[in-house]
Motif scaffolding. Structure first.
Motif, PDB file in Angstrom:
ATOM      1  N   PHE A 247     -22.000  67.647  54.352  1.00  0.00           N
ATOM      2  CA  PHE A 247     -22.411  68.400  53.177  1.00  0.00           C
ATOM      3  C   PHE A 247     -22.783  67.358  52.109  1.00  0.00           C
ATOM      4  N   VAL A 248     -24.053  67.332  51.722  1.00  0.00           N
ATOM      5  CA  VAL A 248     -24.529  66.346  50.745  1.00  0.00           C
ATOM      6  C   VAL A 248     -24.856  67.066  49.437  1.00  0.00           C
ATOM      7  N   PHE A 249     -24.232  66.635  48.355  1.00  0.00           N
ATOM      8  CA  PHE A 249     -24.421  67.237  47.042  1.00  0.00           C
ATOM      9  C   PHE A 249     -25.257  66.297  46.170  1.00  0.00           C
ATOM     10  N   ALA A 250     -25.978  66.887  45.225  1.00  0.00           N
ATOM     11  CA  ALA A 250     -26.814  66.093  44.324  1.00  0.00           C
ATOM     12  C   ALA A 250     -26.720  66.656  42.911  1.00  0.00           C
TER      13      ALA A 250
ATOM     14  N   LYS B  53     -27.403  70.084  48.489  1.00  0.00           N
ATOM     15  CA  LYS B  53     -28.795  69.727  48.766  1.00  0.00           C
ATOM     16  C   LYS B  53     -29.082  69.584  50.255  1.00  0.00           C
ATOM     17  N   GLU B  54     -28.072  69.205  51.039  1.00  0.00           N
ATOM     18  CA  GLU B  54     -28.359  68.823  52.421  1.00  0.00           C
ATOM     19  C   GLU B  54     -27.176  69.151  53.316  1.00  0.00           C
ATOM     20  N   VAL B  55     -27.469  69.609  54.540  1.00  0.00           N
ATOM     21  CA  VAL B  55     -26.464  69.821  55.574  1.00  0.00           C
ATOM     22  C   VAL B  55     -26.996  69.215  56.872  1.00  0.00           C
ATOM     23  N   ASN B  56     -26.153  68.402  57.523  1.00  0.00           N
ATOM     24  CA  ASN B  56     -26.491  67.809  58.819  1.00  0.00           C
ATOM     25  C   ASN B  56     -25.347  68.082  59.786  1.00  0.00           C
TER      26      ASN B  56
ATOM     27  N   ASN C 248     -32.525  68.728  54.465  1.00  0.00           N
ATOM     28  CA  ASN C 248     -32.248  68.069  53.180  1.00  0.00           C
ATOM     29  C   ASN C 248     -32.978  68.733  52.017  1.00  0.00           C
ATOM     30  N   ASN C 249     -33.325  70.004  52.200  1.00  0.00           N
ATOM     31  CA  ASN C 249     -34.054  70.718  51.147  1.00  0.00           C
ATOM     32  C   ASN C 249     -33.390  72.064  50.850  1.00  0.00           C
ATOM     33  N   LEU C 250     -32.082  72.034  50.679  1.00  0.00           N
ATOM     34  CA  LEU C 250     -31.322  73.254  50.389  1.00  0.00           C
ATOM     35  C   LEU C 250     -31.070  73.383  48.891  1.00  0.00           C
ATOM     36  N   SER C 251     -30.590  74.552  48.497  1.00  0.00           N
ATOM     37  CA  SER C 251     -30.228  74.776  47.095  1.00  0.00           C
ATOM     38  C   SER C 251     -29.153  75.856  47.037  1.00  0.00           C
ATOM     39  N   TYR C 252     -27.894  75.452  47.271  1.00  0.00           N
ATOM     40  CA  TYR C 252     -26.757  76.359  47.249  1.00  0.00           C
ATOM     41  C   TYR C 252     -25.665  75.787  46.341  1.00  0.00           C
ATOM     42  N   TRP C 253     -24.710  76.635  45.987  1.00  0.00           N
ATOM     43  CA  TRP C 253     -23.487  76.239  45.284  1.00  0.00           C
ATOM     44  C   TRP C 253     -23.801  75.495  43.981  1.00  0.00           C
ATOM     45  N   ASP C 254     -24.645  76.107  43.163  1.00  0.00           N
ATOM     46  CA  ASP C 254     -25.082  75.516  41.899  1.00  0.00           C
ATOM     47  C   ASP C 254     -24.047  75.780  40.807  1.00  0.00           C
ATOM     48  N   ALA C 255     -23.660  74.721  40.074  1.00  0.00           N
ATOM     49  CA  ALA C 255     -22.676  74.867  38.993  1.00  0.00           C
ATOM     50  C   ALA C 255     -22.821  73.705  38.022  1.00  0.00           C
ATOM     51  N   PRO C 256     -22.328  73.848  36.792  1.00  0.00           N
ATOM     52  CA  PRO C 256     -22.425  72.753  35.820  1.00  0.00           C
ATOM     53  C   PRO C 256     -21.556  71.568  36.214  1.00  0.00           C
ATOM     54  N   LEU C 257     -22.008  70.366  35.898  1.00  0.00           N
ATOM     55  CA  LEU C 257     -21.175  69.180  36.068  1.00  0.00           C
ATOM     56  C   LEU C 257     -19.913  69.315  35.219  1.00  0.00           C
ATOM     57  N   GLY C 258     -18.824  68.823  35.744  1.00  0.00           N
ATOM     58  CA  GLY C 258     -17.562  68.950  35.037  1.00  0.00           C
ATOM     59  C   GLY C 258     -16.814  70.207  35.381  1.00  0.00           C
ATOM     60  N   SER C 259     -17.405  71.066  36.216  1.00  0.00           N
ATOM     61  CA  SER C 259     -16.735  72.284  36.667  1.00  0.00           C
ATOM     62  C   SER C 259     -16.723  72.296  38.187  1.00  0.00           C
ATOM     63  N   SER C 260     -16.058  73.278  38.758  1.00  0.00           N
ATOM     64  CA  SER C 260     -16.086  73.481  40.204  1.00  0.00           C
ATOM     65  C   SER C 260     -16.851  74.760  40.502  1.00  0.00           C
ATOM     66  N   TYR C 261     -17.278  74.901  41.736  1.00  0.00           N
ATOM     67  CA  TYR C 261     -17.983  76.105  42.178  1.00  0.00           C
ATOM     68  C   TYR C 261     -17.031  76.901  43.070  1.00  0.00           C
TER      69      TYR C 261
END
Length: 442
Positions: free
Chosen positions: A316-319, A329-332, A348-361
């Protein structure tokens, strides 16, 4: 098995190399070296792949977080760039997995003698090579080190690499094995250094074969000694268009990644894999008790890698985007299926689990991450924080939209009551109008 007789090696006689062609799909390698008397002196069979992170020619820079105060100071900003203060943007970096070795040669592989230890040397592709060195003691032998060289000048593998040339990564292992034992390690072993991650599994090796016969005594690696057979494939159906019968909710596991002594990534989730291969659909629940986590944390990217006895890696790759939010952003994935084949998918072109920095999703309800038409991940009781973890604890959570469905019930009730009230008022005014019209007839 197809054998190729190569060249004479000093002290070792002729070298005989055998490659099992039937394992091309999972890229298995098999090597059998013989001495001057045509007796086996070294045997090895293994699988491996490599993940390389490299800098591209798309040059943009960003200030590290601690230097953001320089942003309004334009002259200092450019001085910082000249002095190397700016770091490359994550958009400059790419990751490539090298798993299909193509045509393989073993030039330089030797059985060893009194002066030189045994060595396995593998060459594949334009400028790629891998070497394993062995040493011998009185009653044991050791897998001493491995070395992987890759060529960023290969435009097929690294089409937009900034620096072109051959780079080498060396790793010391010092794995000791009884002298007359065959070393076995079916579990995934991972080595990570200098932006290169090496993966090995299904390893069989005996570097000092006695009397020309590979030993039947096996020395297991530590992971094989402690591993159990885990995730179970619950359902198999004959058609990819048929949805497998839903199974029990998977157990939620807690995973973490450390940067030094500090926790830099936290994740809690139940994972259910939905895989379709060769017109067979399968549902697999991940058992967190037999699943291990590793990974890495950078300023703008973070990696959570899970592996077990059947999962070589699930990444699970986060950006970070817009400097203020994070997302998946990415799952392999690469794993063994019940029929023994290897299933591998990357996106590597996903868009899930969006949340503000400093918080958790957080998302308590079931969610689906669609990686490809053949692979989806269902998550349960999800909570993840890939950046800005403080004291090893989650920060305030942002709920997913699915959890917001709980508000639909009171909203629907309120809307229904409002509708009833409007109907009552309309009926009242219509009745009142008819009442006045009746008086006007006299």
């Amino acid at each position: 098995m197809v054998c190729f007789r190569l060249f004479p090696v000093p002290g070792s006689g002729l070298v005989l190399v055998c490659l099992v062609l039937g394992a091309v799909r999972s890229y298995a390698l098999e090597l059998n070296l013989t001495d001057s008397e045509n007796a086996t002196c070294l045997y090895a069979k293994w699988q491996m792949n490599f993940t390389v992170r490299y800098e591209t020619t798309n040059k943009t820079y960003q200030l590290p977080i601690w230097a953001w105060w320089l942003m309004p100071v334009i002259p200092a900003f450019w001085k910082a760039k000249a002095g190397g203060l700016l770091e490359p943007s994550p958009g400059n970096m790419k990751t490539v997995t090298i798993s299909d070795h193509g045509t393989v040669t073993y030039n330089g592989s030797i059985c060893g003698d009194d002066q030189n230890g045994p060595k396995i040397a593998v060459q594949f592709g334009p400028g790629f090579s891998w070497i394993a060195n062995f040493t011998k003691a009185a009653s044991t032998y050791s897998i001493d080190s491995v070395s992987f060289s890759y060529n960023t000048g290969d435009n097929t593998t690294f089409p937009d690499a900034e620096d072109k040339g051959i780079l080498t990564v060396d790793e010391l292992l010092a794995i000791r094995i009884p002298l007359n034992d065959l070393f076995r390690c079916n579990s995934l072993s991972t080595l990570e250094k200098n932006d290169v991650v090496q993966h090995y599994w299904d390893v069989l090796v005996q570097a000092f074969v006695q009397n020309g016969t590979v030993s039947t005594n096996e020395f297991l690696c530590d992971k094989d000694k402690t591993s159990t057979v885990a995730p179970t494939i619950h359902t198999t159906v004959p058609s990819p268009t048929t949805t497998p019968t839903p199974k029990e909710k998977p157990e939620a596991g807690t995973y973490s990644v450390n940067n030094g002594n500090d926790t830099c990534l936290l994740a809690t989730m139940g994972l259910q894999l939905n895989i379709t291969q060769d017109k067979v659909a399968s549902v697999i629940n991940i058992n967190p008790n037999t699943t291990h986590s590793t990974g890495s944390c950078r300023s703008h990217t973070a990696l959570l890698r899970l592996n077990s006895s059947t999962i070589k890696y699930l990444d699970f790759v986060f950006a970070v985007k817009n400097e203020n939010r994070f997302y998946l952003k990415e799952v392999n994935i690469s794993m063994y299926l019940v029929n023994g084949s290897v299933f591998s998918i990357a996106n590597n072109n996903l868009s899930y689990w969006d949340a503000p920095l400093g918080s958790s999703y957080m998302c308590n309800k079931e969610q689906t991450v669609s990686v490809s038409g053949a692979f989806q991940i269902n998550t349960f009781d999800l909570r993840v924080q890939p950046f800005n973890v403080t004291q090893g604890k989650y920060s305030t959570a942002q709920d997913c939209s699915a959890d917001d469905d709980n508000f639909l019930v009171p909203i629907a009730v309120g809307a229904a009551l409002a509708g009833v009230l409007i109907l009552v008022l309309l009926a009242y005014f219509i009745g009142l109008k008819h009442h006045h019209a009746g008086y006007e007839q006299f």
